[in-house]
Scaffold this active site. Structure first.
Site, PDB file in Angstrom:
ATOM      1  N   ALA A  50      17.286  -2.098  13.212  1.00  0.00           N
ATOM      2  CA  ALA A  50      16.475  -3.119  12.521  1.00  0.00           C
ATOM      3  C   ALA A  50      17.017  -3.398  11.124  1.00  0.00           C
ATOM      4  O   ALA A  50      17.106  -4.561  10.699  1.00  0.00           O
ATOM      5  CB  ALA A  50      15.025  -2.648  12.433  1.00  0.00           C
ATOM      6  N   ILE A  97      14.880   7.907  -1.285  1.00  0.00           N
ATOM      7  CA  ILE A  97      13.992   7.908  -2.448  1.00  0.00           C
ATOM      8  C   ILE A  97      13.023   9.080  -2.294  1.00  0.00           C
ATOM      9  O   ILE A  97      12.425   9.258  -1.215  1.00  0.00           O
ATOM     10  CB  ILE A  97      13.182   6.585  -2.525  1.00  0.00           C
ATOM     11  N   SER A 114       0.827  -1.208   0.000  1.00  0.00           N
ATOM     12  CA  SER A 114       0.000   0.000   0.000  1.00  0.00           C
ATOM     13  C   SER A 114       0.861   1.257   0.000  1.00  0.00           C
ATOM     14  O   SER A 114       0.342   2.360  -0.103  1.00  0.00           O
ATOM     15  CB  SER A 114      -0.916   0.007   1.231  1.00  0.00           C
ATOM     16  N   TYR A 138      15.243   2.100  13.720  1.00  0.00           N
ATOM     17  CA  TYR A 138      15.279   1.828  12.276  1.00  0.00           C
ATOM     18  C   TYR A 138      16.666   1.357  11.837  1.00  0.00           C
ATOM     19  O   TYR A 138      16.801   0.359  11.127  1.00  0.00           O
ATOM     20  CB  TYR A 138      14.887   3.107  11.530  1.00  0.00           C
TER      21      TYR A 138
HETATM   22  N1  NAP Z   1      11.414   5.706   0.865  1.00  0.00           N
HETATM   23  C1  NAP Z   1      12.723   5.686   1.110  1.00  0.00           C
HETATM   24  O1  NAP Z   1      13.443   6.689   0.959  1.00  0.00           O
HETATM   25  C2  NAP Z   1      13.362   4.390   1.564  1.00  0.00           C
HETATM   26  C3  NAP Z   1      14.766   4.322   1.598  1.00  0.00           C
HETATM   27  C4  NAP Z   1      15.366   3.143   2.018  1.00  0.00           C
HETATM   28  C5  NAP Z   1      14.586   2.073   2.410  1.00  0.00           C
HETATM   29  N2  NAP Z   1      13.230   2.169   2.375  1.00  0.00           N
HETATM   30  C6  NAP Z   1      12.451   1.010   2.812  1.00  0.00           C
HETATM   31  O2  NAP Z   1      11.546   0.662   1.792  1.00  0.00           O
HETATM   32  C7  NAP Z   1      10.374   0.082   2.375  1.00  0.00           C
HETATM   33  C8  NAP Z   1       9.138   0.799   1.825  1.00  0.00           C
HETATM   34  O3  NAP Z   1       9.259   2.182   2.099  1.00  0.00           O
HETATM   35  P1  NAP Z   1       8.219   3.272   1.531  1.00  0.00           P
HETATM   36  O4  NAP Z   1       8.968   4.532   1.375  1.00  0.00           O
HETATM   37  O5  NAP Z   1       7.456   2.720   0.384  1.00  0.00           O
HETATM   38  O6  NAP Z   1       7.282   3.426   2.816  1.00  0.00           O
HETATM   39  P2  NAP Z   1       5.721   3.721   2.933  1.00  0.00           P
HETATM   40  O7  NAP Z   1       5.191   4.378   1.704  1.00  0.00           O
HETATM   41  O8  NAP Z   1       5.555   4.414   4.254  1.00  0.00           O
HETATM   42  O9  NAP Z   1       5.108   2.245   3.030  1.00  0.00           O
HETATM   43  C9  NAP Z   1       5.306   1.452   4.161  1.00  0.00           C
HETATM   44  C10 NAP Z   1       4.484   0.207   3.993  1.00  0.00           C
HETATM   45  O10 NAP Z   1       4.680  -0.642   5.140  1.00  0.00           O
HETATM   46  C11 NAP Z   1       3.413  -1.167   5.470  1.00  0.00           C
HETATM   47  N3  NAP Z   1       3.356  -1.552   6.884  1.00  0.00           N
HETATM   48  C12 NAP Z   1       3.669  -0.804   7.971  1.00  0.00           C
HETATM   49  N4  NAP Z   1       3.421  -1.502   9.091  1.00  0.00           N
HETATM   50  C13 NAP Z   1       2.940  -2.714   8.699  1.00  0.00           C
HETATM   51  C14 NAP Z   1       2.492  -3.867   9.379  1.00  0.00           C
HETATM   52  N5  NAP Z   1       2.477  -3.939  10.729  1.00  0.00           N
HETATM   53  N6  NAP Z   1       2.076  -4.927   8.658  1.00  0.00           N
HETATM   54  C15 NAP Z   1       2.071  -4.876   7.311  1.00  0.00           C
HETATM   55  N7  NAP Z   1       2.467  -3.816   6.600  1.00  0.00           N
HETATM   56  C16 NAP Z   1       2.896  -2.745   7.296  1.00  0.00           C
HETATM   57  C17 NAP Z   1       2.421  -0.060   5.153  1.00  0.00           C
HETATM   58  O11 NAP Z   1       1.154  -0.637   4.892  1.00  0.00           O
HETATM   59  P3  NAP Z   1      -0.143  -0.518   5.829  1.00  0.00           P
HETATM   60  O12 NAP Z   1      -0.007   0.736   6.640  1.00  0.00           O
HETATM   61  O13 NAP Z   1      -1.295  -0.484   4.850  1.00  0.00           O
HETATM   62  O14 NAP Z   1      -0.118  -1.769   6.620  1.00  0.00           O
HETATM   63  C18 NAP Z   1       3.001   0.491   3.862  1.00  0.00           C
HETATM   64  O15 NAP Z   1       2.512  -0.210   2.758  1.00  0.00           O
HETATM   65  C19 NAP Z   1      10.539   0.197   3.881  1.00  0.00           C
HETATM   66  O16 NAP Z   1      11.019  -1.014   4.409  1.00  0.00           O
HETATM   67  C20 NAP Z   1      11.592   1.284   4.032  1.00  0.00           C
HETATM   68  O17 NAP Z   1      12.330   1.170   5.236  1.00  0.00           O
HETATM   69  C21 NAP Z   1      12.594   3.304   1.968  1.00  0.00           C
END
Ligand code: NAP
Length: 246
Positions: free
Chosen positions: A153, A183, A18, A150
């Site tokens: 983890a 990102i 999502s 974070y």
């Molecule tokens: N964006 C960046 O700059 C970046 C950089 C490095 C790494 N990352 C990593 O990439 C991944 C995705 O990041 P994003 O930027 O796309 O974040 P995001 O848009 O905030 O999405 C986070 C996702 O995690 C899900 N989530 C949170 N708690 C959950 C739970 N208890 N059970 C199931 N799903 C859960 C949320 O879904 P629901 O709330 O619907 O459950 C949501 O779909 C993360 O692991 C993040 O650490 C991101």
């Protein structure tokens, strides 16, 4: 050459589908021919993408083993898992409560372990080879202030990737990680428009933030047979940020 990355006949489950990156990963895998199952707690936030790419959407809370089992029951046999769900709590070390720390570890490390374990158990039982891709971060190896849970983890997730790779290789299950840098997203747009944000971008050798599309190739490499001899690896995708001398 494109046959190397073809995922026709494979089934993929993407957690955190999502969110920004999860939705992108779901699209990429569907474009490559996979049957895709999108998983997250908010079904409504996945509905539009799921319809567009003809994916299924299942409810999943990665902190709850019963929810994980139910999601895999609903998803059917899976060949590719993208372990992408993740959260952060931003507070100085001295202000973090036990609940803050637990909450992040619960999703970003324990959740990834439980989901990968469930996927692997089912792959082994079904005698299916598989690929697990853990979405870590460059903050698994470096730190910025304010995100103790974070960084801990994500560091744990990188080592868990290696641990699971070694133990699951005999079952033809590969386990790798992608470590993205920053990102661009709606959530960080304001920060990166500010002077401290612009200063951070100047420390990236490529002088730009990543886009979700920058992760497309690395994901397909790890998910497909193109990465057949890769396991226990981490692919860093950060424009050179983590090797910058600045
Ligand atoms: N964006 C960046 O700059 C970046 C950089 C490095 C790494 N990352 C990593 O990439 C991944 C995705 O990041 P994003 O930027 O796309 O974040 P995001 O848009 O905030 O999405 C986070 C996702 O995690 C899900 N989530 C949170 N708690 C959950 C739970 N208890 N059970 C199931 N799903 C859960 C949320 O879904 P629901 O709330 O619907 O459950 C949501 O779909 C993360 O692991 C993040 O650490 C991101």
């Amino acid at each position: 050459m494109s046959a190397l990355f073809d995922l026709s006949g494979r089934s993929a489950l993407v957690t955190g589908a999502s969110g920004l990156l999860g939705a992108h990963f779901a699209r990429v895998l569907a474009d490559a021919g996979a049957r895709v199952v999108m998983a997250a707690r908010r079904l409504d936030a996945m509905a539009e993408t799921a319809t567009e790419i003809s994916a299924e959407a299942v409810r999943l809370d990665v902190t709850d083993p019963a929810s994980i089992a139910a999601a895999f029951d609903a998803a059917g046999p899976i060949d590719i898992l993208v372990n992408n769900a993740g959260i952060a709590v931003t507070k100085p070390v001295l202000a973090q409560t036990p609940e803050d720390f637990d909450q992040v570890l619960d999703v970003d490390l324990r959740g990834c372990f439980l989901v990968a374990q469930e996927a692997a158990r089912r792959m082994v039982a079904g005698k299916r080879p598989g690929s697990i891709v853990n979405i870590a971060s460059i903050l698994g190896e470096r730190i910025i202030p304010g995100v103790a849970g974070y960084t801990a983890a994500k560091a744990g997730l990188l080592h868990l990737t290696r641990q699971m790779a070694v133990e699951l290789a005999r079952h033809s299950i590969r386990v790798n990680a992608i470590a993205p840098g920053y990102i661009a997203s709606d959530i960080n747009a304001e920060f990166f428009a500010s002077e401290p944000g612009q200063a951070m971008i100047r420390r990236v050798p490529q002088r730009r933030l990543g886009q979700p599309g920058d992760l497309t190739g690395p994901l397909l490499l790890l998910a497909s047979d193109a990465g057949a001899h890769m396991t226990g690896s981490t692919i860093t995708v950060d424009g050179g940020h983590s090797v910058s001398s600045l």
